[in-house]
Design a protein around this motif. Structure first.
Motif, mmCIF file in Angstrom:
data_model
loop_
_atom_site.group_PDB
_atom_site.id
_atom_site.type_symbol
_atom_site.label_atom_id
_atom_site.label_comp_id
_atom_site.label_asym_id
_atom_site.label_seq_id
_atom_site.Cartn_x
_atom_site.Cartn_y
_atom_site.Cartn_z
ATOM 1 N N SER A 51 -74.465 -38.028 104.675
ATOM 2 C CA SER A 51 -73.155 -38.099 105.304
ATOM 3 C C SER A 51 -72.339 -36.859 104.968
ATOM 4 O O SER A 51 -72.571 -36.185 103.965
ATOM 5 C CB SER A 51 -72.411 -39.349 104.831
ATOM 6 O OG SER A 51 -71.986 -39.176 103.501
ATOM 7 N N VAL A 54 -70.757 -37.076 101.393
ATOM 8 C CA VAL A 54 -71.597 -36.736 100.253
ATOM 9 C C VAL A 54 -71.771 -35.224 100.160
ATOM 10 O O VAL A 54 -71.680 -34.628 99.081
ATOM 11 C CB VAL A 54 -72.969 -37.432 100.365
ATOM 12 C CG1 VAL A 54 -73.926 -36.901 99.310
ATOM 13 C CG2 VAL A 54 -72.817 -38.942 100.220
ATOM 14 N N GLY A 284 -65.832 -44.973 99.197
ATOM 15 C CA GLY A 284 -65.541 -43.540 99.113
ATOM 16 C C GLY A 284 -64.119 -43.249 98.710
ATOM 17 O O GLY A 284 -63.764 -42.095 98.460
ATOM 18 N N ASP A 290 -67.021 -44.300 103.194
ATOM 19 C CA ASP A 290 -67.791 -45.293 102.453
ATOM 20 C C ASP A 290 -69.279 -45.114 102.743
ATOM 21 O O ASP A 290 -69.665 -44.830 103.872
ATOM 22 C CB ASP A 290 -67.344 -46.698 102.840
ATOM 23 C CG ASP A 290 -65.883 -46.950 102.503
ATOM 24 O OD1 ASP A 290 -65.242 -47.714 103.233
ATOM 25 O OD2 ASP A 290 -65.386 -46.369 101.530
ATOM 26 N N GLN A 291 -70.111 -45.273 101.707
ATOM 27 C CA GLN A 291 -71.526 -44.972 101.813
ATOM 28 C C GLN A 291 -72.366 -46.237 101.931
ATOM 29 O O GLN A 291 -72.241 -47.151 101.106
ATOM 30 C CB GLN A 291 -71.971 -44.188 100.573
ATOM 31 C CG GLN A 291 -71.197 -42.910 100.329
ATOM 32 C CD GLN A 291 -71.386 -41.906 101.447
ATOM 33 O OE1 GLN A 291 -72.506 -41.546 101.790
ATOM 34 N NE2 GLN A 291 -70.275 -41.448 102.012
ATOM 35 N N TRP A 314 -64.266 -40.745 93.522
ATOM 36 C CA TRP A 314 -65.585 -40.219 93.870
ATOM 37 C C TRP A 314 -65.809 -38.845 93.250
ATOM 38 O O TRP A 314 -65.059 -37.908 93.506
ATOM 39 C CB TRP A 314 -65.696 -40.131 95.396
ATOM 40 C CG TRP A 314 -67.062 -39.740 95.876
ATOM 41 C CD1 TRP A 314 -67.543 -38.476 96.031
ATOM 42 C CD2 TRP A 314 -68.121 -40.610 96.243
ATOM 43 N NE1 TRP A 314 -68.848 -38.505 96.474
ATOM 44 C CE2 TRP A 314 -69.219 -39.808 96.624
ATOM 45 C CE3 TRP A 314 -68.260 -41.999 96.304
ATOM 46 C CZ2 TRP A 314 -70.437 -40.343 97.049
ATOM 47 C CZ3 TRP A 314 -69.468 -42.531 96.733
ATOM 48 C CH2 TRP A 314 -70.532 -41.709 97.102
ATOM 49 N N ASP A 356 -78.587 -42.095 99.687
ATOM 50 C CA ASP A 356 -78.304 -43.497 100.010
ATOM 51 C C ASP A 356 -79.065 -44.443 99.087
ATOM 52 O O ASP A 356 -79.266 -45.603 99.400
ATOM 53 C CB ASP A 356 -78.638 -43.793 101.475
ATOM 54 C CG ASP A 356 -80.061 -43.420 101.843
ATOM 55 O OD1 ASP A 356 -80.889 -43.211 100.932
ATOM 56 O OD2 ASP A 356 -80.363 -43.329 103.055
#
Length: 396
Positions: A51, A54, A284, A290-291, A314, A356
């Motif tokens: 993402s 990240v 996040g 948000d992951q 984070w 992930d």
């Protein structure tokens, strides 16, 4: 700062899972298996692209360009998948492995007696090969012997360092000359291959007194949710004892600590109910999206890792050591993973994730997110095995 609502991707996951509207802060996740099945399901790293959040966090915390961050994530996924295969291929000659960020590949150490066939097999996996004098089994045995010793507070921890091919014992600088520290080091050196390193501070746990607007509370202690499992979530054991009630960020009742261990270990699990449920998401906090979590493949030493917590939110760093014994003031905790990611009080129990893939829950550390420091987490797969839990993952 109250957490942001789940992103569209996370909300889609809720809809697919058939859940009603979001009732509170329900974080992270795990390896997908049917509810009720025993033990964790560890999946290989996903081929989904990283993402933007990240990548951005890695650029900020690791000093990378966007292209470097994306390339590193892809290489780390490959290294995580290759690590168990390489260990099997090396057999009795295996002396440890780590991710070499500069080369972008896994390095595997073997003893001089490794056969040509073994070396060819490792190269076929794309691994670099290094020769080392001690096998991983020998170094693990040295660490186990040190684990049996009673460590003074001036010794902050010890772990097997595969790069140096030794067991590293960390001593707090101001206690290096203490008589009890010297006696401990004398005993440790008798155990085998040991190197002493000086560190600036002793580790501590990251629980905090009550403040408003954060994930969960037990009495006057605030901690952070780790990863969702079917029926609840996992977190740090030092946050509460079994039977303790848990309230969410909005003050509503979440559930109860069903199991907890600290010291020796630092893990726990909480059952949830009363309108709360689990989702395969790591928050996040508005810093990154948000992951979604798709598995729990273990990241090797040298890999990047990011952390989500209710105080500092984070931050990212690098995996520095696996299976480290950390000597907190409350007692030694075993099998922790050390990282260079920062954390602060209230972050205890929060999520560590690589790409992930769920890695573990925040235990403690030293320093802060202004001046830097180091942190340790309890590996999530160990927690799942201990309590027979199944990680909740997104499989869409």
């Amino acid at each position: 700062m109250r957490r942001k609502r789940l992103t569209f991707a996370a909300l889609s996951a809720l809809l697919i899972l058939g859940g009603p509207g979001m009732a509170g802060t329900l974080p992270a996740a795990a390896a997908g298996r049917a509810p009720g099945s025993a033990g964790p399901s560890v999946t290989a790293a996903s081929v989904e692209p990283a993402s933007d959040g990240v990548v951005t966090a890695m650029q900020r915390d690791l000093g990378l360009t966007r292209k470097q961050a994306e390339s590193r994530i892809a290489a780390e996924r490959t290294a995580a998948a290759v690590t168990p295969k390489a260990r099997r291929a090396a057999g009795n000659a295996y002396a440890g492995s780590w991710f070499d960020a500069a080369r972008g590949r896994l390095t595997v150490a073997v003893t001089p007696d490794a056969s040509p066939d073994t070396r060819r097999a490792l190269r076929a996996y794309g691994a670099e090969i290094r020769t080392a004098g001690h096998t991983a089994r020998q170094l693990d045995a040295v660490k186990t012997r040190i684990d049996r010793l009673s460590a003074p507070s001036g010794v902050s921890g010890w772990h097997v360092d595969p790069v140096a091919n030794t067991v590293v014992v960390d001593v707090v600088r101001r206690h290096r000359s203490d008589n009890d520290v010297r006696r401990f080091l004398d005993q440790a050196r008798k155990a085998g291959a040991v190197t002493v390193r000086t560190v600036s501070a002793a580790p501590r746990t990251f629980a905090a007194g009550t403040v408003g607007g954060d994930p969960y509370y037990t009495g006057n202690v605030r901690c952070s949710i780790g990863f969702s499992v079917y029926g609840g979530f996992v977190t740090a054991g030092h946050c509460a004892q079994p039977g303790a009630g848990v309230s969410g960020w909005d003050g509503s009742y979440i559930g109860t600590f069903q199991g907890s261990s600290f010291p020796d270990n630092d893990y726990a699990w909480v059952s949830v109910g009363s309108g709360w449920w689990t989702v395969p998401v790591v928050l996040g906090w508005g810093t990154v999206p948000d992951q979604l979590v798709r598995g729990s493949a273990v990241a090797p030493v040298g890999s990047s890792v990011c952390r989500s917590g209710s105080t500092s939110h984070w931050h990212c760093g690098t995996v520095l050591a696996l299976n480290e014994t950390v000597n907190y003031s409350q007692g030694a905790v075993h099998e922790l993973t050390k990282t260079s990611a920062c954390a602060e009080p209230g972050d205890s129990g929060g999520s560590f994730i690589t790409g992930d893939q769920a890695q573990g829950v925040t235990s403690g550390g030293w320093g802060n997110c202004s001046g830097g420091g180091e942190t340790w987490f309890q590996p999530v797969n160990e927690i799942l095995n201990r309590y027979g839990l199944t990680l909740h993952t997104y499989t869409g």
